[in-house]
Scaffold this motif. Structure first.
Motif, PDB file in Angstrom:
ATOM      1  N   TYR A 233       0.858  -1.229  -0.123  1.00 64.56           N
ATOM      2  CA  TYR A 233      -0.042  -0.118  -0.071  1.00 64.56           C
ATOM      3  C   TYR A 233       0.842   1.241  -0.030  1.00 64.56           C
ATOM      4  O   TYR A 233       0.477   2.204  -0.882  1.00 64.56           O
ATOM      5  N   VAL A 234       1.936   1.343   0.737  1.00 63.94           N
ATOM      6  CA  VAL A 234       2.683   2.637   1.064  1.00 63.94           C
ATOM      7  C   VAL A 234       3.545   2.747  -0.373  1.00 63.94           C
ATOM      8  O   VAL A 234       3.800   3.820  -0.769  1.00 63.94           O
ATOM      9  N   MET A 235       4.303   1.765  -0.661  1.00 65.28           N
ATOM     10  CA  MET A 235       5.153   1.697  -1.758  1.00 65.28           C
ATOM     11  C   MET A 235       4.566   1.859  -3.304  1.00 65.28           C
ATOM     12  O   MET A 235       5.263   2.703  -4.010  1.00 65.28           O
ATOM     13  N   THR A 236       3.372   1.085  -3.789  1.00 63.65           N
ATOM     14  CA  THR A 236       3.007   1.141  -4.891  1.00 63.65           C
ATOM     15  C   THR A 236       1.423   1.250  -5.193  1.00 63.65           C
ATOM     16  O   THR A 236       0.869   1.684  -6.052  1.00 63.65           O
ATOM     17  N   ASN A 237       0.826   1.003  -3.957  1.00 63.55           N
ATOM     18  CA  ASN A 237      -0.846   0.935  -3.757  1.00 63.55           C
ATOM     19  C   ASN A 237      -1.235  -0.048  -4.924  1.00 63.55           C
ATOM     20  O   ASN A 237      -2.355  -0.265  -5.570  1.00 63.55           O
ATOM     21  N   GLY A 238      -0.401  -1.205  -5.003  1.00 60.59           N
ATOM     22  CA  GLY A 238      -0.871  -2.144  -6.013  1.00 60.59           C
ATOM     23  C   GLY A 238      -0.905  -1.879  -7.317  1.00 60.59           C
ATOM     24  O   GLY A 238      -1.128  -2.704  -8.328  1.00 60.59           O
ATOM     25  N   ASN A 239      -0.142  -0.689  -7.859  1.00 58.53           N
ATOM     26  CA  ASN A 239       0.198  -0.365  -9.228  1.00 58.53           C
ATOM     27  C   ASN A 239       1.227  -1.068  -9.836  1.00 58.53           C
ATOM     28  O   ASN A 239       2.025  -1.617  -9.174  1.00 58.53           O
ATOM     29  N   PHE A 240       1.446  -1.043 -11.090  1.00 59.66           N
ATOM     30  CA  PHE A 240       2.379  -1.827 -12.075  1.00 59.66           C
ATOM     31  C   PHE A 240       2.519  -3.273 -11.394  1.00 59.66           C
ATOM     32  O   PHE A 240       3.399  -3.805 -11.572  1.00 59.66           O
ATOM     33  N   LYS A 241       1.137  -3.861 -11.559  1.00 64.76           N
ATOM     34  CA  LYS A 241       0.978  -5.337 -11.231  1.00 64.76           C
ATOM     35  C   LYS A 241       1.605  -5.811  -9.985  1.00 64.76           C
ATOM     36  O   LYS A 241       2.164  -6.893 -10.018  1.00 64.76           O
ATOM     37  N   THR A 242       1.710  -5.169  -8.959  1.00 59.37           N
ATOM     38  CA  THR A 242       2.133  -5.548  -7.695  1.00 59.37           C
ATOM     39  C   THR A 242       0.840  -5.591  -6.602  1.00 59.37           C
ATOM     40  O   THR A 242       1.184  -5.824  -5.487  1.00 59.37           O
ATOM     41  N   GLU A 243      -0.510  -5.911  -7.258  1.00 60.05           N
ATOM     42  CA  GLU A 243      -1.631  -6.100  -6.230  1.00 60.05           C
ATOM     43  C   GLU A 243      -1.491  -7.411  -5.371  1.00 60.05           C
ATOM     44  O   GLU A 243      -1.015  -8.295  -6.025  1.00 60.05           O
ATOM     45  N   VAL A 244      -1.584  -7.362  -4.151  1.00 56.80           N
ATOM     46  CA  VAL A 244      -2.152  -8.516  -3.380  1.00 56.80           C
ATOM     47  C   VAL A 244      -3.454  -8.664  -2.872  1.00 56.80           C
ATOM     48  O   VAL A 244      -4.120  -7.510  -3.003  1.00 56.80           O
ATOM     49  N   ILE A 245      -3.817  -9.623  -2.151  1.00 53.68           N
ATOM     50  CA  ILE A 245      -5.132 -10.024  -1.769  1.00 53.68           C
ATOM     51  C   ILE A 245      -5.818  -8.765  -0.821  1.00 53.68           C
ATOM     52  O   ILE A 245      -6.776  -8.207  -0.878  1.00 53.68           O
ATOM     53  N   ALA A 246      -4.685  -8.566   0.057  1.00 49.36           N
ATOM     54  CA  ALA A 246      -5.288  -7.547   1.256  1.00 49.36           C
ATOM     55  C   ALA A 246      -5.636  -6.364   0.641  1.00 49.36           C
ATOM     56  O   ALA A 246      -6.268  -5.623   1.087  1.00 49.36           O
ATOM     57  N   ASN A 247      -4.449  -5.868  -0.199  1.00 50.86           N
ATOM     58  CA  ASN A 247      -4.720  -4.419  -0.951  1.00 50.86           C
ATOM     59  C   ASN A 247      -5.809  -4.337  -1.875  1.00 50.86           C
ATOM     60  O   ASN A 247      -6.399  -3.370  -1.647  1.00 50.86           O
ATOM     61  N   ARG A 248      -6.062  -5.525  -2.467  1.00 46.04           N
ATOM     62  CA  ARG A 248      -7.474  -5.418  -3.322  1.00 46.04           C
ATOM     63  C   ARG A 248      -8.657  -5.268  -2.518  1.00 46.04           C
ATOM     64  O   ARG A 248      -9.485  -4.504  -2.706  1.00 46.04           O
ATOM     65  N   MET A 249      -8.506  -5.854  -1.261  1.00 45.05           N
ATOM     66  CA  MET A 249      -9.782  -5.954  -0.452  1.00 45.05           C
ATOM     67  C   MET A 249     -10.126  -4.683   0.161  1.00 45.05           C
ATOM     68  O   MET A 249     -11.006  -4.140  -0.022  1.00 45.05           O
ATOM     69  N   TYR A 250      -8.680  -3.856   0.509  1.00 48.76           N
ATOM     70  CA  TYR A 250      -8.911  -2.366   1.027  1.00 48.76           C
ATOM     71  C   TYR A 250      -9.565  -1.482  -0.042  1.00 48.76           C
ATOM     72  O   TYR A 250     -10.299  -0.726   0.034  1.00 48.76           O
ATOM     73  N   LYS A 251      -8.865  -1.604  -1.280  1.00 49.02           N
ATOM     74  CA  LYS A 251      -9.569  -0.949  -2.553  1.00 49.02           C
ATOM     75  C   LYS A 251     -11.113  -1.041  -2.661  1.00 49.02           C
ATOM     76  O   LYS A 251     -11.724  -0.173  -2.809  1.00 49.02           O
ATOM     77  N   GLU A 252     -11.425  -2.222  -2.787  1.00 53.99           N
ATOM     78  CA  GLU A 252     -12.741  -2.694  -2.865  1.00 53.99           C
ATOM     79  C   GLU A 252     -13.780  -1.972  -1.674  1.00 53.99           C
ATOM     80  O   GLU A 252     -14.696  -1.464  -1.915  1.00 53.99           O
ATOM     81  N   MET A 253     -13.323  -1.974  -0.617  1.00 54.67           N
ATOM     82  CA  MET A 253     -13.980  -1.399   0.479  1.00 54.67           C
ATOM     83  C   MET A 253     -14.025   0.000   0.559  1.00 54.67           C
ATOM     84  O   MET A 253     -15.021   0.860   0.633  1.00 54.67           O
ATOM     85  N   PHE A 254     -13.004   0.483   0.364  1.00 57.03           N
ATOM     86  CA  PHE A 254     -12.830   2.147   0.925  1.00 57.03           C
ATOM     87  C   PHE A 254     -12.704   3.222  -0.572  1.00 57.03           C
ATOM     88  O   PHE A 254     -12.785   4.186  -0.277  1.00 57.03           O
ATOM     89  N   GLN A 255     -12.204   2.430  -1.380  1.00 61.63           N
ATOM     90  CA  GLN A 255     -12.106   3.311  -2.495  1.00 61.63           C
ATOM     91  C   GLN A 255     -13.316   3.221  -3.647  1.00 61.63           C
ATOM     92  O   GLN A 255     -13.771   4.223  -4.056  1.00 61.63           O
ATOM     93  N   ARG A 261     -18.072  -7.225  -2.454  1.00 66.50           N
ATOM     94  CA  ARG A 261     -16.834  -7.792  -2.931  1.00 66.50           C
ATOM     95  C   ARG A 261     -15.662  -7.829  -1.945  1.00 66.50           C
ATOM     96  O   ARG A 261     -15.006  -8.824  -1.969  1.00 66.50           O
ATOM     97  N   ALA A 262     -15.688  -6.590  -1.137  1.00 66.77           N
ATOM     98  CA  ALA A 262     -14.548  -6.736  -0.199  1.00 66.77           C
ATOM     99  C   ALA A 262     -14.886  -7.655   0.810  1.00 66.77           C
ATOM    100  O   ALA A 262     -13.567  -8.197   1.195  1.00 66.77           O
ATOM    101  N   SER A 263     -16.021  -7.799   1.321  1.00 61.48           N
ATOM    102  CA  SER A 263     -16.143  -8.889   2.172  1.00 61.48           C
ATOM    103  C   SER A 263     -16.044 -10.403   1.545  1.00 61.48           C
ATOM    104  O   SER A 263     -15.411 -11.102   2.350  1.00 61.48           O
ATOM    105  N   ALA A 264     -16.324 -10.623   0.525  1.00 62.63           N
ATOM    106  CA  ALA A 264     -15.970 -11.823  -0.323  1.00 62.63           C
ATOM    107  C   ALA A 264     -14.498 -12.019  -0.277  1.00 62.63           C
ATOM    108  O   ALA A 264     -13.831 -13.319   0.038  1.00 62.63           O
ATOM    109  N   ILE A 265     -13.585 -11.354  -0.639  1.00 63.56           N
ATOM    110  CA  ILE A 265     -12.173 -11.147  -0.619  1.00 63.56           C
ATOM    111  C   ILE A 265     -11.835 -11.410   0.744  1.00 63.56           C
ATOM    112  O   ILE A 265     -10.994 -12.119   0.921  1.00 63.56           O
ATOM    113  N   ALA A 266     -12.273 -10.613   1.685  1.00 62.37           N
ATOM    114  CA  ALA A 266     -11.824 -10.959   3.065  1.00 62.37           C
ATOM    115  C   ALA A 266     -12.063 -12.455   3.608  1.00 62.37           C
ATOM    116  O   ALA A 266     -11.447 -13.098   4.292  1.00 62.37           O
TER     117      ALA A 266
END
Length: 289
Positions: A233-255, A261-266
């Motif tokens: 989250y701090v270094m790339t925020n999942g950009n440039f194909k560095t996304e991970v599951i927890a970061n994706r969950m955060y994006k679906e929930m708060f962005q 979807r966020a709950s399903a990923i959780a």
């Protein structure tokens, strides 16, 4: 009378703990499972649609791939380097000082480490003064600067994983060092007297003697890496194909405000962590017996 008094004391001490576990752990977990079957607003039932998205969408497939890369490289390196350092540091004169230096990154938060290493990896085009330490070293020796966090998908993911390894290797070293010191010195000396070289002593004596501790440390690292979030989250925020599951969950929930979807990923993330926790508990019960 005594039995009633004992039960009262048990309820007095255990009751608050059970209350807080129910309110802050059990209820949110069950509520998350319920919401995972709802739409984006969390109100209308949509069945397995959110889970289908979690297993078929392109962002989630990239997240699964990256988490698998983290799982393999991070776990092998942290446990492997920790074991090697635990054995090597045990033989030097300034053991405590060396361990303190290696363990020091654990004193830094994940966010703090991410900020520090983001500056280290900073990239500017060739011909412009580099402000990133790593690229400045490359330029000094006549090489071209590299976009460590934007040149993917392998280089940037490995750069992020290295930060995690830098933080957690010291933790693994300390735990494994305690197990190594528990091996009888007579056993090691007996192996050397019988003609075994250092590699044979390591393979046939040290590893079997530390097998349980290595397994516990490895499963702990697996749990940590499956829910990795801060560094990405701090270094790339999942950009440039560095996304991970927890970061994706955060994006679906708060962005994107896609609560279903966020709950399903959780839930998927929780299900992935359960086998590692079960293996750890099984190993601990085996050690106790």
């Amino acid at each position: 009378m005594d039995k009633k008094r004992n039960k009262l004391w048990v309820a007095l001490f255990v009751g608050p703990a059970l209350f807080f576990i129910t309110v802050y752990l059990l209820y949110p977990s069950l509520h998350t499972i319920v919401i995972s079957f709802m739409d984006n607003s969390g109100e209308n039932f949509v069945g397995l649609r959110n889970f289908i998205y979690a297993f078929t969408s392109r962002p989630m497939l990239i997240s699964f791939k990256n988490n698998l890369l983290w799982l393999i490289v991070f776990t092998l390196c942290t446990v492997g380097f920790g074991l090697i350092l635990a054995i090597l540091v045990d033989r030097i004169k300034y053991e405590k000082l060396a361990k303190s230096v290696i363990f020091m990154p654990m004193a830094i938060s994940m966010v703090g480490a991410g900020v520090v290493w983001k500056f280290v990896y900073t990239y500017r085009p060739p011909g412009i003064n580099q402000i990133g330490l790593l690229n400045q070293i490359l330029v000094t020796f006549g090489f071209q600067p590299k976009g460590w966090l934007i040149q993917g998908p392998w280089l940037n993911n490995l750069a992020l994983i290295f930060v995690g390894i830098w933080i957690w290797t010291g933790f693994c070293m300390v735990i494994l060092s305690a197990a190594y010191k528990g091996i009888p010195k007579e056993l090691l000396e007996a192996g050397r007297v019988d003609g075994a070289n250092e590699w044979q002593v390591f393979r046939h004596i040290i590893i079997p003697s530390m097998k349980s501790t290595i397994a516990v440390v490895a499963t702990t690292m697996v749990v940590n890496v499956l829910k990795i979030f801060d560094i990405v989250y701090v270094m790339t925020n999942g950009n440039f194909k560095t996304e991970v599951i927890a970061n994706r969950m955060y994006k679906e929930m708060f962005q994107y405000r896609n609560y279903g979807r966020a709950s399903a990923i959780a839930v998927v993330l929780f299900m992935l962590i359960i086998p590692a926790i079960a293996m750890n508990l099984k190993r601990m019960k085996g050690d106790e017996s």
